[in-house]
Scaffold this active site. Structure first.
Site, mmCIF file in Angstrom:
data_model
loop_
_atom_site.group_PDB
_atom_site.id
_atom_site.type_symbol
_atom_site.label_atom_id
_atom_site.label_comp_id
_atom_site.label_asym_id
_atom_site.label_seq_id
_atom_site.Cartn_x
_atom_site.Cartn_y
_atom_site.Cartn_z
ATOM 1 N N SER A 1 -10.523 -0.014 7.014
ATOM 2 C CA SER A 1 -9.863 0.089 5.705
ATOM 3 C C SER A 1 -9.171 -1.167 5.210
ATOM 4 O O SER A 1 -8.724 -1.214 4.068
ATOM 5 C CB SER A 1 -8.851 1.231 5.711
ATOM 6 O OG SER A 1 -9.511 2.463 5.622
ATOM 7 N N LYS B 1 0.841 -1.197 0.000
ATOM 8 C CA LYS B 1 0.000 0.000 0.000
ATOM 9 C C LYS B 1 0.878 1.250 0.000
ATOM 10 O O LYS B 1 1.907 1.281 0.671
ATOM 11 C CB LYS B 1 -0.903 -0.041 1.248
ATOM 12 C CG LYS B 1 -1.974 1.038 1.281
ATOM 13 C CD LYS B 1 -2.878 0.888 2.503
ATOM 14 C CE LYS B 1 -3.984 1.941 2.521
ATOM 15 N NZ LYS B 1 -4.877 1.819 3.702
ATOM 16 N N SER C 1 -10.038 2.150 2.711
ATOM 17 C CA SER C 1 -9.046 2.815 1.889
ATOM 18 C C SER C 1 -8.063 1.868 1.201
ATOM 19 O O SER C 1 -7.462 2.243 0.201
ATOM 20 C CB SER C 1 -8.262 3.812 2.736
ATOM 21 O OG SER C 1 -7.444 3.130 3.676
#
Lengths: 95, 493
Positions: B180, B78, B156
């Site tokens: 998330s 990420k 997210s």
């Protein structure tokens, strides 16, 4: 509690985010919508409840007050938008 | 050899050790899948040179014997994790061009274990969002598709979810502040675990709300989640909130035997207007746990309703403080200045240009709730409610409940753009089942458990006792075996 455009302008200023005058009413609306959602918290009886400071019961650790890192001027400045002579450069702050 | 990118971590580990294929071969297959996945917009910075060099080193290590489980496994990272010399932007323009001079503790642990970095993954800007529509790189597309619409992978960690579900990588790192990891995992039909607060180091992970942020793995199976979580966990002197507790062998805990365990079903998670299919899935899950020999008990978590409003005070407050560092001085973007502009104008223009609308909104809400005169009414009250939410869980666990079963999300994946005109609070409701777990610092895992009528994946969430991820993973393993979810998105991209 409700936010008027003047308060929205003050919040933007405190947050150091430039918001054009014309967009302040919309910002005030959005912030009011979110704050209205938060108003639900007023229904909760919090009398005598401690505000949470740490989610896991632990004491922050202490360590010896000694230098563990440093002498990395080049690495520290590497990503600066404006670095000169070993310093971060910013617009004039003091007249 | 084709289709190596479809492997699970466990399959890759075993196959590489047996010599059936090499890490270089698995890595090359992932790189070629990534090459052809532009429409998904999951990978935003590719690092094929690093990947192949790491894969070669991993192969040598595996050949020499005694390589760790994660050795040679190609991962997506990420964009929130600092990776030395590789773009790290938190999907924001304000960090455009930022290449850290340091590596996050978690990624360093993964590289030390021999894992391979394929590249950086798209996400909601500064991890603020539930649909991956706030990224400076553009929306991420869910590989699951049922009509001509492009669906959100959630957020997210949407790039991570999309990449794992589309078999672009074997697994990915995610972070979870209010859901998330778990919400996108559910939307994409994969597994995602948020460990206990303090299990994984936050050092080098771009901070959103420091008292809530935790990293975790996003994987194709519960076994993979156990393997990867172990490699990501552990004490880090550089994060004073990271725990010194020993990290157990999580994989060894996966027996699938949950006979006699007590599973709590919280009545407050039954929402008005919740889609019938979510309720049906939850009932199926309850039946599966029961069939596996667990005892089902009704429980009450009375302050559940106040979790989202408390979260939307606490998280923006912490974000407004954490994001103060983006000032155009030390890293990232600095706005062009006009004649006569001083340092204040530089800050204001830089932050207006660099932060997206949702980030600006949250920074300003945070600024407001922390400002003089409102601090007590909002911030302190929210922290008190947070104490009560945590107490709810403690009381339930004190009655002997081992794990709590809930839906992971209030719906299946929705179409990108469909929430564009909704007010921000509507989007926040996506995290209604997950956010309590962050406020209480507990471990939570999303497990894919079925498909809705349209053929989209739905997930269930299990919540565990603090520090008992091993037991939680075993519950998830039992659920995974009972649900037998094997569906995969058909390749259209």
């Amino acid at each position: 509690m409700s936010i008027d455009t003047k308060t929205a302008g003050r919040v933007a200023k405190l947050a150091r985010i430039a918001v054009p005058e014309g967009e302040l009413p919309k910002l005030a609306d959005e912030l009011n919508g979110i704050l209205a959602f938060m108003e639900q918290l007023n229904e909760v009886d919090v009398e005598g409840v401690e505000p949470m400071t740490s989610v896991t019961p632990q004491r922050l650790k202490r360590r010896e007050d000694v230098v563990t890192d440093g002498n990395q001027q080049e690495a520290v400045l590497k990503n600066a938008p404006d670095a000169r002579e070993g310093f971060f450069a910013v617009p004039k702050v003091v007249e | 050899m084709a289709e190596l990118s479809k492997l699970t971590i466990a399959e890759a580990r075993d196959g590489m050790r047996k010599g059936d294929f090499t890490s270089v071969e698995v890595t090359r297959d992932c790189l070629s899948e990534i090459e052809g996945s532009g429409t998904l917009n999951a990978f935003v910075h590719n690092t094929p040179e690093i990947a192949l060099a790491q894969a070669e080193a991993a192969d040598a290590r595996i050949k020499a014997g005694d390589a760790p489980a994660m050795c040679g496994v190609p991962l997506g990272i990420k964009d929130l994790f600092a990776t030395k010399g590789v773009e790290t932007q938190a999907a924001s323009d304000i960090l455009k061009g930022f290449k850290p001079e340091y590596e996050s503790t978690i990624t360093q642990q993964l590289w030390d274990a021999g894992s391979v970095m394929l590249g950086k993954l798209n996400m909601d800007q500064f991890a603020m969002g539930s649909s991956n529509e706030t990224s400076c790189y553009g929306d991420v597309v869910n590989p699951w598709k049922i009509d001509d619409r492009n669906l959100t992978p959630g957020g997210s960690s949407g790039g991570s979810a999309s990449a794992v579900a589309a078999d672009l990588c074997l697994a990915a790192t995610g972070t979870d502040t209010g859901g998330s990891i778990r919400q996108p995992a559910a939307f994409a039909g994969i597994v995602g675990i948020k460990p206990t607060y303090g299990r994984c180091s936050r050092w080098g992970v771009v901070a959103f709300a420091s008292s809530l942020d935790q990293a975790g793995p996003m994987t194709k199976s519960v076994r993979d989640a156990a393997i990867m979580l172990e490699a990501m966990s552990g004490h880090d002197p550089k994060d004073s909130t990271s725990s010194e507790l020993a990290v157990p062998n999580f994989e060894a805990a996966l027996t699938g035997d949950i006979r006699g365990k007590k599973i709590g079903i919280p009545k407050e998670y039954r929402l008005d207007g919740m889609p019938e299919e979510i309720e049906a899935l939850w009932q199926d899950g309850i039946a599966m746990m029961k069939d596996a020999g667990a005892e089902i008990v009704d429980i009450s978590l009375p302050h559940t309703k106040y979790a989202l409003p408390a979260y939307y005070v606490v998280a923006p407050a912490e974000a407004s403080s954490n994001l103060a560092r983006y000032d155009g001085v030390r890293f990232g973007h600095r706005a062009k200045m006009a004649q006569g502009d001083g340092i204040t104008e530089m800050y204001e223009k830089t932050r207006a240009e660099g932060f997206g609308p949702e980030v600006q909104r949250r920074v300003m809400i945070g600024t407001y709730v922390l400002s003089a005169g409102f601090y007590d009414a909002y911030y302190n009250r929210a922290r008190k409610v947070r104490t009560l939410i945590k107490r709810d869980f403690e009381e339930v666990f004190a009655t002997g409940v081992d794990a709590i079963l809930t839906p992971a999300t209030p719906s299946a994946a929705f179409g990108l753009g469909e929430m564009k005109d909704a007010d921000p609070v509507q989007m926040y409701l996506n995290d209604v089942f997950t956010v309590t777990v962050n406020l209480a610092g507990l471990p939570g895992i999303a497990v894919p458990a079925g498909l809705d009528k349209q053929g989209l994946p739905l997930g269930l969430q299990l919540i565990g006792r603090p520090w008992e991820e091993a037991d939680l993973l075993n519950h998830a393993y039992a659920l995974e075996q009972a649900a037998g979810f094997v569906a995969k998105p058909e390749k259209w991209w």
